[in-house]
Write a protein that holds these residues in place. Structure first.
Motif: not given
Length: 673
Positions: A53-81
């Motif tokens: 996904v492409s985005i421009g300049e920003f101040k705040e960003a949030k991900i609302y996320i769920s998965a069944d049974d479980y997830y591990k989230l990465y952004i740009n190669g880094e583990f997040v949550a």
């Protein structure tokens, strides 16, 4: 941080071809109902998702996320949550994650590793054919990415099972670093041959924001690193919950064998066949390049033995510990702090809470990983008193009452597909509701839960009460655990059978629950829930031996135990001072080490209620109790007083950390009286 408003997802539940058309399967039933739920077809599925996904300049960003049974989230190669906290599908959790620090101006890669475990187990509501991912990426208030069929999806072939450990709890992992999906989280990864995600056709989730915090992670360096013939041995100085992480280089196809354990054998070798019914031996297959081990599921361990093929080099070794946020807010009582042994018991209990509490209050950290109601009440209470944070107590209360869709007398293990019912556990919940109010002063939460308390006790009365006594229980009456601590309790409480006889332990729990409900009503300025007098009369008539001044195990026996009498003493159900004298005499003779989980708490509770803090100190210093754990090199509380006091002992079991309740600078009179 919990938002005030529910998030309405723009994204849809997405999955892959295997799960898209599957109908949800009902996994819920009464424990004694014969039900067949085979789990051979869909199991141990590691399913990956990616989106750029492409985005421009920003101040705040949030991900609302769920998965069944479980997830591990990465952004740009880094583990997040990772998450969410396990929950039933009709009140399923989603997480809100601030990802401002992970995104950049320009193209970004969102990658998610999900797991459908697929077994009837105590960890998740799995084995139900529900799998999927849902997410929204919201930047400066605008949804810039959402889960849909433009996401790419693939199985992660690096993970193959090496068997199941615990009680259908987790798959042992053979991790293959040469798998084509390794590195899927990196922006440069080529997913051009992946399929597009599929929309889940039958969606029956009701989503709510997770009301407890997400996990935190600590990197623990080994304190000892020792080369042994063809292996390297690591000691991380204490038992943790988490993942072994290392980097290795060798030939393509080289297999590293990894063994984890909580203790050593007498000859100094690693005991990787745990007492708690887990064999921690797994494999890591190398790619020929520099590889990093990436376990998905966690273990409970202190020691690691890495058996290396010739020529393989290993480096960057650490243990990534995971746990619920913990900040100690109370202190050890000054009179206890003067005693070195008591200080060590306090430190043991605090460390157990710090590193043991996960997304929920679990039983043991390896065999079940289950959210158990009964002893969980005491563990959650301990956590609240130590930290001042009531989130774990509220999660337990809320999730326990939510099981009433299975049975209005509730079940034992929450947010999972394993069905078990233990008679005492829901009654303990009633006490926790009042204790929470007394600690926090949260009247509104008490008002919410009081109708649930009344409904629960009404159901017990309807199903089990006869002439003021509970009998004919189709729930297991555990009384004390393990069985070798029951002192030949003379009532048939065999699991899987209906307990026909009224017995003192369960009826003490019940009488105290009714009394507690009346105290809740009084605190809320309402009429009492129920007249206690007939129940007290029936209880005393059935169980009290007025000549011996002690209580019988059951209505059809003359046998008396410290077990049954400990509940009467704890709940202050008998005003006869001779009874108290006789109980304290027996306690002095046998010691707190002669009982276990449930009665040891009750002994300490009764002593606190009766202002016998001198005896609390004496029992804490019993050489066969917490001090025995310490003598056996405990760094976390055991599932028993010693390693061999149970046939399947967990060496990381949170329950006995409740000793800290009775050692802390806390007003126990306000809490318990």
């Amino acid at each position: 941080m919990i938002n005030n408003e529910k998030h309405d997802f723009c994204g849809k539940w997405i999955t892959n071809e295997e799960f898209a058309k599957l109908n949800p399967r009902n996994v819920f039933h009464k424990q004694l109902e014969p039900v067949s739920l085979p789990c051979d077809e869909h199991r141990n599925r590691h399913i990956l998702f990616r989106k750029k996904v492409s985005i421009g300049e920003f101040k705040e960003a949030k991900i609302y996320i769920s998965a069944d049974d479980y997830y591990k989230l990465y952004i740009n190669g880094e583990f997040v949550a990772q998450g969410p906290t396990p929950a039933y599908h009709f009140r399923y959790n989603y997480n809100v994650v601030d990802v401002s620090g992970y995104l950049k101006d320009g193209e970004n890669t969102i990658a998610v590793h999900t797991l459908y475990q697929g077994l009837i187990n105590r960890v998740w509501q799995s084995g139900d054919n529900r799998h999927g991912l849902i997410l929204d990426l919201v930047v400066d208030g605008k949804t810039v990415a959402k889960s849909d069929e433009t996401f790419k999806v693939s199985y992660h072939s690096a993970y193959t099972e090496m068997g199941v450990c615990g009680y259908e709890t987790q798959f042992l992992e053979r991790y293959d670093s040469s798998s084509p999906e390794v590195g899927f989280e990196k922006p440069c990864f080529d997913d051009s041959n992946w399929a597009n995600a599929r929309l889940k056709q039958v969606v029956d989730y009701n989503l709510k924001e997770q009301e407890s915090s997400m996990l935190v992670f600590e990197e623990i360096e080994p304190k000892i690193c020792e080369t042994r013939e063809n292996s390297i041995f690591y000691d991380f100085s204490g038992i943790f919950v988490g993942y072994f992480v290392a980097t290795a280089r060798g030939k393509k196809g080289d297999v590293i064998k990894i063994r984890c354990g909580q203790e050593l054998n007498d000859d100094g070798s690693l005991r990787y066949k745990l007492r708690a019914n887990c064999v921690y031996e797994e494999e890591w297959v190398l790619s020929g390049n520099e590889d990093t081990l990436d376990w998905f599921d966690y273990k409970s361990f202190r020691y690691v033995e890495v058996i290396l093929p010739e020529g393989v080099q290993i480096s960057k070794v650490k243990l990534t510990a995971k746990h619920y946020p913990f900040s100690l807010k109370t202190r050890l009582k000054a009179e206890f702090a003067k005693d070195e042994k008591l200080r060590k018991i306090w430190e043991l209990c605090v460390r157990t809470q710090r590193y043991g509490v996960q997304e929920v209050i679990q039983d043991c950290m390896e065999r079940e990983k289950g959210f158990y109601l009964g002893d969980g009440c005491y563990t959650a209470l301990t956590n609240m008193l130590l930290t001042g944070d009531d989130s774990m107590v509220k999660r337990l209360i809320d999730d326990a009452f939510a099981t009433d869709f299975i049975s209005d007398t509730l079940v034992t293990c929450m947010n999972c597909s394993f069905m078990q019912e233990i008679a005492e556990y829901p009654l303990m919940l009633v006490y926790l509701v009042l204790w929470h109010y007394r600690f926090t002063g949260d009247r509104e939460y008490l008002k919410i839960n009081y109708p649930k308390v009344k409904k629960l006790l009404d159901a017990y009365k309807r199903d089990y009460e006869t002439e003021g006594l509970l009998k004919n229980l189709d729930k297991w009456c555990v009384v004390e655990w393990p069985k070798n601590f029951q002192h030949d309790y003379d009532v048939d409480i065999t699991e899987g059978k209906i307990c026909e006889e009224a017995h003192v332990s369960l009826n003490a729990y019940y009488l105290y629950a009714v009394k507690t409900a009346n105290k809740i009503a009084e605190a809320l300025g309402e009429n009492c829930y129920r007249d206690e007098a007939p129940l007290v009369s029936a209880f005393m008539k059935a169980f009290y031996d007025e000549e011996k001044h002690l209580f019988k195990d059951g209505e059809n026996t003359k046998h008396k135990t410290i077990i049954g009498n400990s509940f009467v003493f704890a709940f202050d159900l008998c005003s006869d001072e001779k009874f108290k004298e006789n109980f304290l005499k027996e306690l002095k003779e046998k010691g707190i080490h002669s009982v276990s989980f449930f009665c040891a708490f009750c002994v300490l509770l009764g002593l606190a209620v009766n202002n016998r803090y001198d005896l609390i100190k004496r029992e804490l210093l019993d050489e066969g109790a917490w001090l025995r754990m310490l003598k056996e090199d405990a760094t976390t509380t055991f599932e028993g007083w010693g390693r061999d006091t149970k046939w399947n002992t967990s060496l990381f079991h949170l329950t006995m950390s409740y000793a800290a309740i009775f050692m802390a600078e806390t007003d126990l009179d306000k809490l318990f009286k």
